[in-house]
Design a protein around this motif. Structure first.
Motif, mmCIF file in Angstrom:
data_model
loop_
_atom_site.group_PDB
_atom_site.id
_atom_site.type_symbol
_atom_site.label_atom_id
_atom_site.label_comp_id
_atom_site.label_asym_id
_atom_site.label_seq_id
_atom_site.Cartn_x
_atom_site.Cartn_y
_atom_site.Cartn_z
ATOM 1 N N ALA A 152 31.014 3.469 -4.635
ATOM 2 C CA ALA A 152 31.979 3.027 -4.320
ATOM 3 C C ALA A 152 32.549 2.891 -3.136
ATOM 4 C CB ALA A 152 33.679 3.976 -5.066
ATOM 5 N N ALA A 153 31.938 3.390 -2.145
ATOM 6 C CA ALA A 153 32.317 3.642 -0.149
ATOM 7 C C ALA A 153 31.416 2.386 -0.275
ATOM 8 C CB ALA A 153 31.555 5.066 -0.180
ATOM 9 N N ASN A 154 29.828 2.211 -1.003
ATOM 10 C CA ASN A 154 28.777 0.994 -0.137
ATOM 11 C C ASN A 154 29.724 -0.771 -1.331
ATOM 12 O OD1 ASN A 154 26.695 -0.162 0.278
ATOM 13 N ND2 ASN A 154 26.321 -0.998 -2.055
ATOM 14 N N VAL A 155 30.656 -0.504 -2.220
ATOM 15 C CA VAL A 155 31.333 -1.802 -2.085
ATOM 16 C C VAL A 155 32.237 -1.905 -1.532
ATOM 17 C CG1 VAL A 155 32.984 -2.658 -4.335
ATOM 18 C CG2 VAL A 155 31.116 -1.104 -5.302
ATOM 19 N N ILE A 156 33.331 -0.726 -0.861
ATOM 20 C CA ILE A 156 34.179 -1.159 -0.033
ATOM 21 C C ILE A 156 33.433 -1.809 1.223
ATOM 22 C CG2 ILE A 156 35.604 -0.414 1.656
ATOM 23 C CD1 ILE A 156 36.303 1.645 -0.691
ATOM 24 N N ILE A 212 35.358 -3.630 14.179
ATOM 25 C CA ILE A 212 35.475 -2.655 13.005
ATOM 26 C C ILE A 212 35.566 -0.984 13.999
ATOM 27 C CG2 ILE A 212 33.034 -1.797 12.107
ATOM 28 C CD1 ILE A 212 32.199 -4.583 11.952
ATOM 29 N N LEU A 213 34.864 -1.016 14.806
ATOM 30 C CA LEU A 213 34.837 0.389 15.527
ATOM 31 C C LEU A 213 36.308 1.167 15.941
ATOM 32 C CD1 LEU A 213 31.800 -0.232 18.039
ATOM 33 C CD2 LEU A 213 31.591 1.096 15.586
ATOM 34 N N VAL A 214 37.283 0.327 16.675
ATOM 35 C CA VAL A 214 38.214 0.216 16.294
ATOM 36 C C VAL A 214 39.669 0.259 14.917
ATOM 37 C CG1 VAL A 214 40.374 0.283 17.086
ATOM 38 C CG2 VAL A 214 38.697 -0.118 18.972
ATOM 39 N N PHE A 215 39.532 -0.436 14.109
ATOM 40 C CA PHE A 215 39.945 -0.357 12.866
ATOM 41 C C PHE A 215 39.512 -0.326 11.860
ATOM 42 C CE2 PHE A 215 41.703 -3.436 16.149
ATOM 43 C CZ PHE A 215 43.267 -2.758 16.452
ATOM 44 N N GLY A 216 38.334 0.492 11.528
ATOM 45 C CA GLY A 216 37.944 1.057 10.410
ATOM 46 C C GLY A 216 38.228 1.591 8.820
ATOM 47 N N LYS A 217 39.077 2.831 9.726
ATOM 48 C CA LYS A 217 39.571 3.071 8.413
ATOM 49 C C LYS A 217 41.120 2.414 8.820
ATOM 50 C CE LYS A 217 38.947 7.573 9.124
ATOM 51 N NZ LYS A 217 39.782 9.381 9.516
ATOM 52 N N ASN A 218 41.639 0.934 8.696
ATOM 53 C CA ASN A 218 42.509 0.573 8.692
ATOM 54 C C ASN A 218 41.996 -0.670 7.402
ATOM 55 O OD1 ASN A 218 43.366 1.658 11.088
ATOM 56 N ND2 ASN A 218 45.141 1.389 10.690
ATOM 57 N N LEU A 219 40.512 -1.071 7.619
ATOM 58 C CA LEU A 219 40.279 -1.906 7.034
ATOM 59 C C LEU A 219 39.860 -1.328 5.695
ATOM 60 C CD1 LEU A 219 37.923 -3.930 9.403
ATOM 61 C CD2 LEU A 219 39.915 -4.480 8.393
ATOM 62 N N MET A 220 39.363 -0.030 5.405
ATOM 63 C CA MET A 220 39.020 0.345 4.509
ATOM 64 C C MET A 220 39.943 0.266 2.928
ATOM 65 S SD MET A 220 35.143 0.605 4.720
ATOM 66 C CE MET A 220 34.848 0.515 6.196
ATOM 67 N N PHE A 224 41.610 -1.083 0.335
ATOM 68 C CA PHE A 224 40.296 -1.286 -1.251
ATOM 69 C C PHE A 224 41.223 -0.026 -1.976
ATOM 70 C CE2 PHE A 224 38.684 -3.223 1.678
ATOM 71 C CZ PHE A 224 37.511 -5.204 1.530
ATOM 72 N N THR A 225 41.083 1.350 -1.231
ATOM 73 C CA THR A 225 41.790 2.304 -2.272
ATOM 74 C C THR A 225 42.816 3.655 -1.726
ATOM 75 O OG1 THR A 225 40.096 4.372 -3.171
ATOM 76 C CG2 THR A 225 39.354 3.286 -0.983
ATOM 77 N N ASP A 226 43.077 3.875 -2.362
ATOM 78 C CA ASP A 226 43.827 5.209 -1.989
ATOM 79 C C ASP A 226 43.313 6.513 -2.028
ATOM 80 O OD1 ASP A 226 46.177 3.239 -1.689
ATOM 81 O OD2 ASP A 226 46.413 3.834 -3.632
ATOM 82 N N THR A 227 42.074 7.053 -2.353
ATOM 83 C CA THR A 227 41.419 8.078 -1.840
ATOM 84 C C THR A 227 41.294 8.568 -0.459
ATOM 85 O OG1 THR A 227 41.141 7.788 -4.137
ATOM 86 C CG2 THR A 227 39.476 9.699 -3.138
ATOM 87 N N SER A 228 41.742 8.936 0.362
ATOM 88 C CA SER A 228 41.188 9.320 1.444
ATOM 89 C C SER A 228 39.765 9.525 1.885
ATOM 90 C CB SER A 228 42.479 10.526 2.296
ATOM 91 O OG SER A 228 42.140 11.967 1.443
ATOM 92 N N GLU A 229 39.451 10.434 0.861
ATOM 93 C CA GLU A 229 37.669 10.765 0.621
ATOM 94 C C GLU A 229 37.095 9.842 1.411
ATOM 95 O OE1 GLU A 229 34.345 13.301 -0.635
ATOM 96 O OE2 GLU A 229 36.399 13.190 -1.771
ATOM 97 N N LEU A 230 37.544 8.724 0.118
ATOM 98 C CA LEU A 230 36.552 7.807 0.140
ATOM 99 C C LEU A 230 36.805 6.716 1.627
ATOM 100 C CD1 LEU A 230 34.501 6.003 -1.781
ATOM 101 C CD2 LEU A 230 36.620 4.747 -2.917
ATOM 102 N N VAL A 231 37.646 6.675 1.678
ATOM 103 C CA VAL A 231 38.030 5.880 3.012
ATOM 104 C C VAL A 231 37.542 6.336 4.468
ATOM 105 C CG1 VAL A 231 40.001 4.930 4.994
ATOM 106 C CG2 VAL A 231 41.023 4.862 2.273
ATOM 107 N N THR A 232 37.502 7.656 4.097
ATOM 108 C CA THR A 232 36.513 7.968 5.680
ATOM 109 C C THR A 232 35.554 8.303 5.533
ATOM 110 O OG1 THR A 232 38.213 9.667 5.868
ATOM 111 C CG2 THR A 232 36.484 10.297 6.664
ATOM 112 N N LEU A 233 34.909 8.216 4.663
ATOM 113 C CA LEU A 233 33.151 8.171 3.957
ATOM 114 C C LEU A 233 32.190 6.806 4.403
ATOM 115 C CD1 LEU A 233 30.605 9.298 2.750
ATOM 116 C CD2 LEU A 233 31.914 8.775 0.426
ATOM 117 N N SER A 234 33.618 5.463 3.870
ATOM 118 C CA SER A 234 33.210 4.312 4.219
ATOM 119 C C SER A 234 33.608 4.059 5.549
ATOM 120 C CB SER A 234 34.415 3.443 3.051
ATOM 121 O OG SER A 234 34.466 4.066 1.665
#
Length: 465
Positions: A277-281, A338-346, A349-359
């Protein structure tokens, strides 16, 4: 420039090179971003309304989808090169025959892909060890897109023709219409009718068919530039083989890249649904980040093709320098965002915080690679526009087959531990970054070598080789 002039073919053999390139690139960039919205909206709707496993299913299907669509990539590139050179050389009959043969060749290719897609989708997914929890969704998504591929095929080929003529505005308008339609249908099919993964596939097929019809309608009205009669649809060996000769290397390049993605997808699948899923995002965000590079690359192909056809090699080299510099500047801005707003972009796609951080963490690995891809796409575009489609193919083969795939599996093997029996998942993106950087170096060296200058079409439609 008037509104009417925006919708007419652009002569790129006159005027300031950087200005022509930028004016041509901007609408194409907007169009490419809109096209990327097809897959992105699919992912957002699926991730929000169905779940992370369904999101993983759409992502697992993508490499196989790209692999089966390589025929259209080849035809599109071959068409774009020939159209731009014949347009630059003011050869009306050759231009007409090229366009007619492209239309017929696309119909034949579509039938082949429809059959192969329906038959091979499930076996390929099983071959890649796709998790049982998502394989049914993957199969449904793939089969619908493959059977309905004719809209996608004709949109891409007809866009290649329009861009070869210097018209990037018309394709943009038609794509925006289709994108809005796709978004509406996505939401209706998935949230209202509960059609799941199949719903986003049906929405994409319908929207792509609409964009293809609009492009065809536009071409039929361009009678002041070329003729479109029944005799032009009859396949002629001279034009068909030239389209294939010019387009096949790009098709093979895409096939190699897609095959590498398929092989790496097998490694990705071994890390489980969360990494899938992280790879998809990441790939969805990557699609947007890469759009300026792809757009400049296509613009450079059209620019080089028209000027090579007009025997203006001095303008080709001048435009190559200016276009590459602008592409690098654009990619630098994207890398910073991308470096500054990476988490906001991820988080889109999902509400799963672990997936957002990983991506977000993995996206940081790739960020600097967009500078390398700016060089690769721009200079490869120049070489393709001149008729040298083989060199970019070999570079792609080396970077993906010789470097990316062995490096990904090799690093995974070397990083295995009792806690991580399959190795560290970071190797998926580290290997891709190395692949991009090596591609930029090789492309620059072969561009400077200059063999691409000898590949132009002559007045009779054949290569100088």
């Amino acid at each position: 420039m008037t509104i009417k002039e925006l919708f007419t073919p652009s002569d790129m053999t006159v005027g300031k090179p950087w200005e022509k390139i930028v004016i041509f690139t901007i609408p194409m960039l907007i169009g490419n971003i809109a096209q990327q919205l097809y897959n992105t909206v699919d992912s957002i709707v699926i991730g929000k309304y169905v779940g992370d496993n369904a999101l993983a299913a759409v992502g697992s299907a993508s490499p196989i989808l790209n692999l089966l669509l390589v025929l259209f990539v080849g035809i599109s590139v071959g068409a774009g090169v020939m159209v731009s050179q014949y347009f630059g050389a003011r050869q009306r009959e050759e231009l007409s025959m090229t366009i007619g043969n492209c239309v017929t060749l696309t119909a034949i290719s579509s039938l082949i892909i429809m059959f192969l897609g329906a038959v091979l989708s499930r076996p390929l997914l099983e071959l890649l060890n796709t998790p049982d929890s998502i394989i049914d969704w993957c199969t449904s998504y793939l089969v619908i897109l493959m059977v309905g591929c004719i809209g996608c095929a004709y949109y891409n080929i007809l866009c290649g023709i329009l861009r070869g003529l210097g018209d990037s505005i018309s394709a943009l308008i038609y794509l925006l219409v289709a994108t809005v339609l796709n978004i509406i249908l996505d939401i209706v099919f998935v949230s209202r009718f509960q059609m799941g993964v199949a719903g986003v596939a049906y929405a994409t097929v319908i929207a792509q068919a609409v964009s293809a019809i609009l492009c065809f309608w536009k071409l039929l009205r361009m009678t002041d530039i070329f003729d479109f009669k029944f005799r032009h649809l009859k396949m002629k060996k001279k034009y068909t083989l030239e389209i294939i000769r010019l387009g096949l290397p790009s098709g093979i390049t895409q096939a190699i890249f897609s095959m590498a993605m398929v092989i790496v997808q097998s490694l990705t699948n071994s890390f489980g649904e969360m990494v899938i899923a992280a790879n998809v995002i990441i790939m969805r965000v990557d699609g947007f980040a890469m759009m300026p590079n792809f757009s400049f690359g296509t613009a450079m192909t059209t620019y080089a093709g028209q000027n090579v056809g007009a025997h203006r090699m001095d303008r080709v080299e001048q435009g190559a320098r200016q276009g590459t510099a602008i592409a690098l500047g654009t990619s630098a801005v994207i890398t910073l965002l991308i470096l500054v707003f990476g988490k906001n972009l991820m988080a889109i796609f999902t509400d799963t915080s672990e997936l957002v951080t990983l991506s977000a963490n993995m996206m940081k690995i790739l960020a600097v690679g967009y500078l390398a891809m700016a060089i690769t796409q721009s200079l490869s575009g120049v070489m393709r526009g001149a008729g040298d489609t083989m060199t970019p193919m070999w570079i792609s083969m080396i970077t993906t087959v010789v470097i990316r795939v062995p490096l990904a599996y090799g690093l995974a093997f070397l990083t295995r531990t009792p806690e991580l029996p399959n190795g560290r998942y970071q190797v998926l993106w580290i290997s891709l970054l190395v692949c991009w950087c090596m591609g930029a170096l090789l492309t620059f060296l072969f561009y400077k070598k200059g063999n691409w200058k000898k590949k132009a079409l002559t007045a009779d439609g054949n290569s100088d080789q």
